[in-house]
Scaffold this motif. Sequence first.
Motif, PDB file in Angstrom:
ATOM      1  N   UNK A 210      50.212 -12.220  20.933  1.00  0.00           N
ATOM      2  CA  UNK A 210      51.108 -13.337  20.595  1.00  0.00           C
ATOM      3  C   UNK A 210      51.288 -13.402  19.087  1.00  0.00           C
ATOM      4  N   UNK A 211      52.499 -13.702  18.657  1.00  0.00           N
ATOM      5  CA  UNK A 211      52.786 -13.916  17.240  1.00  0.00           C
ATOM      6  C   UNK A 211      53.428 -15.284  17.081  1.00  0.00           C
ATOM      7  N   UNK A 212      52.858 -16.109  16.220  1.00  0.00           N
ATOM      8  CA  UNK A 212      53.450 -17.399  15.900  1.00  0.00           C
ATOM      9  C   UNK A 212      54.377 -17.222  14.701  1.00  0.00           C
ATOM     10  N   UNK A 281      52.512 -20.017  28.255  1.00  0.00           N
ATOM     11  CA  UNK A 281      51.635 -21.179  28.088  1.00  0.00           C
ATOM     12  C   UNK A 281      50.209 -20.740  27.775  1.00  0.00           C
ATOM     13  N   UNK A 282      49.747 -19.714  28.491  1.00  0.00           N
ATOM     14  CA  UNK A 282      48.375 -19.231  28.320  1.00  0.00           C
ATOM     15  C   UNK A 282      48.144 -18.750  26.895  1.00  0.00           C
ATOM     16  N   UNK A 283      49.011 -17.859  26.404  1.00  0.00           N
ATOM     17  CA  UNK A 283      48.772 -17.245  25.100  1.00  0.00           C
ATOM     18  C   UNK A 283      49.099 -18.153  23.923  1.00  0.00           C
ATOM     19  N   UNK A 284      49.877 -19.197  24.145  1.00  0.00           N
ATOM     20  CA  UNK A 284      50.171 -20.154  23.064  1.00  0.00           C
ATOM     21  C   UNK A 284      49.339 -21.426  23.204  1.00  0.00           C
ATOM     22  N   UNK A 285      48.349 -21.398  24.078  1.00  0.00           N
ATOM     23  CA  UNK A 285      47.471 -22.561  24.306  1.00  0.00           C
ATOM     24  C   UNK A 285      48.279 -23.810  24.642  1.00  0.00           C
ATOM     25  N   UNK A 286      49.311 -23.611  25.458  1.00  0.00           N
ATOM     26  CA  UNK A 286      50.110 -24.732  25.917  1.00  0.00           C
ATOM     27  C   UNK A 286      51.167 -25.209  24.950  1.00  0.00           C
ATOM     28  N   UNK A 287      51.301 -24.555  23.795  1.00  0.00           N
ATOM     29  CA  UNK A 287      52.257 -25.009  22.782  1.00  0.00           C
ATOM     30  C   UNK A 287      53.642 -24.399  22.953  1.00  0.00           C
TER      31      UNK A 287
END
Length: 381
Positions: A210-212, A281-287
Motif C-alpha cells: 500500500x502507498x499513501x 479496507x484491510x491495507x489502509x486500516x479502514x481509512x
Amino acid sequence: MRNACRKALVSTLSLLSLTCATAQATPVETAKAKAALKAIAACKPGAACAAHLPVKVVVVTLFEIGKDEGDAAGEFQLWKQRAGLSEKIAFPQGFHDLYYNPQTQVLGMVTGMGNIKSATATLALGLDQRVDVSKAYWLVAGIAGIDPAAGAVGSAAWARYVVDGDMAHEIDAREIPAKWKYGYFPIHGSTKVEDDPMGGTAPAPANGEMFALNPSLAQWAYGLTKDIKLPDDPSVAAQRATYTGYPLAQTPPKVMMGDQLAAMTYWHGEKLTQWGRDWVKYWTHGQGTFVTSAMEETGTFQSLEYLTRIGRADRNRAMVLRAGSNFTMPAPGVTPAENMARENAGYSGMTAALEALYAAGSKVVGELVTNWPRYEKAPPK
C-alpha cells in the motif's frame, strides 16, 4: 454502444478548453526550455548529459490504442493533441517516446500496461540525465473499472491510497476452509485454519502492499475540480440505468475522491468486487475506500519512492486520477462471464472516461503551470 458514445462526445471536444495550453511559462523560461531541447538532442539516452530539460508536470498515461494522433484515442492522445506536446524526445529505455511542450514545460509519457512496465518506465525517466524532474508534479491519468456501489462510469476519482492486489497467498476458492471469506489473502495474515486471514489487523506495508499519497495534494486537486461538469452520453446513461439497487452507479458522472486497487490480473464480478472493498479496507486500516481498479499504480509509486531517496523526484508531488470506463461487476441479471465478454468488445464508457480524465487533469496541470513560482517551492495544501 462504444461507437455511439464516441460520436455523441465528438462535438464536445471543441468546448473543452485546453487550460494548460494557455498557461505558459515566462519568455525566459520558454527560451531556456527550447535551448535545452536542442542541447539534449546531442545526448544519447542513458548517457551523461550536461543539459537538463526543465519539467514542471509529468503526465503519466498507461496505454495508447494505435497512433498518437488521428485515430481511436487511448489515454495519451488527448493530452498530446490538446496540451501541445509536440516535441518528441527519444526514450528507447522505456515503452514509448516522450513528448514535451516547451511553453508549459509539461512532459507526457506512456508507460505501457501493467505495474512492471509502469515501474521500469518511471524509474528510467527519473534516472534520465537529460531531464530534470526533481521538482515535477506527477499526474497518473488512466481509465479504470469502477465499483457501482461507489460511483458511475464516466466519473473521475482522485486517490488518497494506492493498494497492491498482487502480493498475496491463494488457495482455490473451492478448497478454502469454511470459516474463510476468500481464498486470496494477505501473505502476512494468519494462515491458521480456524482464523479468517483477513479478519485481523494488517501489518505495516513494508513491501509495496500500500502507498499513501500526499493527502493534502489529493484534496487540493479534488477541490479544484469537483465542480467540473463532466461529459455524459445517452448510451452510457442507459447502461447505468441497468444497475438497479446501486443508486450511485445511476448518477451522472462527476469528479470524486476514491482509492485505487492495482492488480495485474483483470478481475471481474460481484464477489471479487467485494474482495476489492475488503482488501483496500484491510491495507489502509479502514481509512481507504475502494472505488477504482486498474493495474499500474503500485509500480509507478515504488519507483517514485526510490527516486525520492536520491533527490531525482518527489513522491509527495504525485497524484492519481482514474476515470471509470466500465464497472467492476455486471448489472443484476447478467453473469460476470457474459459481461466480461461484452467489455472485451469495447468499453461503452471509454470515451467518456478519457474526456473526464482530460477535463479534470488539465485543470490541475493548468493551475500548477500558471502559478509555478508558488508550487515550485512546495505542494499546495
